[in-house]
Enzyme design. Structure first.
Site, PDB file in Angstrom:
ATOM      1  N   VAL A 138       0.822  -1.202   0.000  1.00  0.00           N
ATOM      2  CA  VAL A 138       0.000   0.000   0.000  1.00  0.00           C
ATOM      3  C   VAL A 138       0.859   1.257   0.000  1.00  0.00           C
ATOM      4  CG1 VAL A 138      -1.703   1.325   1.313  1.00  0.00           C
ATOM      5  CG2 VAL A 138      -1.968  -1.143   1.075  1.00  0.00           C
ATOM      6  N   GLU A 139       1.946   1.233   0.747  1.00  0.00           N
ATOM      7  CA  GLU A 139       2.800   2.420   0.853  1.00  0.00           C
ATOM      8  C   GLU A 139       3.504   2.753  -0.460  1.00  0.00           C
ATOM      9  OE1 GLU A 139       3.205   4.657   3.088  1.00  0.00           O
ATOM     10  OE2 GLU A 139       2.201   3.810   4.834  1.00  0.00           O
ATOM     11  N   SER A 140       4.096   1.753  -1.108  1.00  0.00           N
ATOM     12  CA  SER A 140       4.942   2.061  -2.268  1.00  0.00           C
ATOM     13  C   SER A 140       4.891   1.039  -3.389  1.00  0.00           C
ATOM     14  CB  SER A 140       6.401   2.186  -1.809  1.00  0.00           C
ATOM     15  OG  SER A 140       6.918   0.905  -1.462  1.00  0.00           O
TER      16      SER A 140
END
Length: 291
Positions: A188-190
């Site tokens: 989700v972050e990157s």
């Protein structure tokens, strides 16, 4: 009749690894870019990763974060779906056009006067308010949806991203958090992008801001091993802080533990509520006990 211009958006075969993802994605903030990349991979994998409906939802997540590219790709995806999503294509394409997306503008001009009567300008369900998080919490203790298949997904990632994904898997195996949860946060972050940098100066795979990187001993946030290890240490700290409640851990990772304390639960920020949903969707929701 379903719209069949899928090739405009998604080639039948996934782009060669050297080419990676569409250039347009590189201009987006990391979480938006991650959603676009997941949608692109899902769309090009056919039904093996969830099919066009899941691809539409991924693109809609990017749209929900304000991305014109997300709206454009969600709109064209919706036109190819034999289901309720098709009627929302007009909304997405119009939104992309209004946000200055050149391809969406050409698309709208070309299709002017030929929209199906089933299309509507109403707000798509995926852009509406997130579900009640009390109900979301309850779902952790019930039968959960199938776990996102990171092994299958990994086969579609460019080589450098697959290397990072495997590093996340290796480092997470030594954490009490569980591999699935850490993998979900990284996705989700990157989307396993070691060079990702946000407008707020969050860096690397786990999107660590400078203060958090220093706090958890990360000297070089763009070194994947250091970054992932530091992100895991922060997640473990949050896990202890919030007594194992993974919903609050995810919320605090996104908004900060102070915000979770201040609101005595999930902060009322759309970004954070969406973030929590995404992390839970990509992790095996029923595997961790909520203490």
């Amino acid at each position: 009749m379903l719209f069949t211009w899928g090739a405009l958006l998604m080639p039948t075969a996934f782009a060669a690894e050297e080419q990676g993802f569409p250039v347009a994605f590189s201009h987006e903030a990391p979480q938006v870019r991650a959603a676009l990349e997941r949608g692109y991979i899902t769309a090009n994998a056919g039904d093996s990763l969830g099919g066009p409906k899941l691809a539409y939802l991924e693109f809609c997540e990017a749209a929900r974060m304000g991305s014109a590219e997300g709206h454009f790709r969600a709109g064209v995806s919706a036109l190819s779906i034999d289901g309720p999503e098709a009627r929302w294509a007009l909304f997405h394409l119009h939104a992309a056009d209004e946000l200055g997306h050149a391809e969406a503008h050409r698309f709208m001009v070309l299709r002017a006067g030929s929209w199906s009567g089933q299309l509507t300008g109403e707000l798509p369900a995926c852009l509406q308010a997130p579900p009640d998080l009390v109900a979301l919490r309850a779902s952790l203790k019930s039968a959960s949806a199938p776990v996102f298949d990171f092994d299958r997904y990994a086969t579609r990632l460019p080589t450098d991203r697959r290397t990072v994904l495997e590093l996340v898997r290796t480092l997470a195996a030594h954490s009490f958090l569980g591999v699935d949860f850490v993998m979900a946060v990284a996705a989700v972050e990157s989307n396993f992008n070691a060079r990702a940098r946000s407008p707020k100066d969050a860096m690397g795979v786990m999107q660590l801001i400078p203060g958090t990187a220093a706090r958890f001993g990360v000297a070089d946030p763009y070194d994947p091993k250091q970054n992932i290890a530091g992100g895991i240490r922060y997640l473990e700290w949050l896990h202890r802080r919030f007594k194992g409640d993974l919903i609050l851990v995810a919320a605090a990772y996104n908004a900060g533990e102070g915000a979770v304390d201040r609101y005595k639960g999930i902060p009322p920020f759309k970004e954070t509520q969406l973030y929590v949903q995404k992390v839970l969707r990509y992790s095996s929701k029923g595997r961790h006990d909520q203490k």
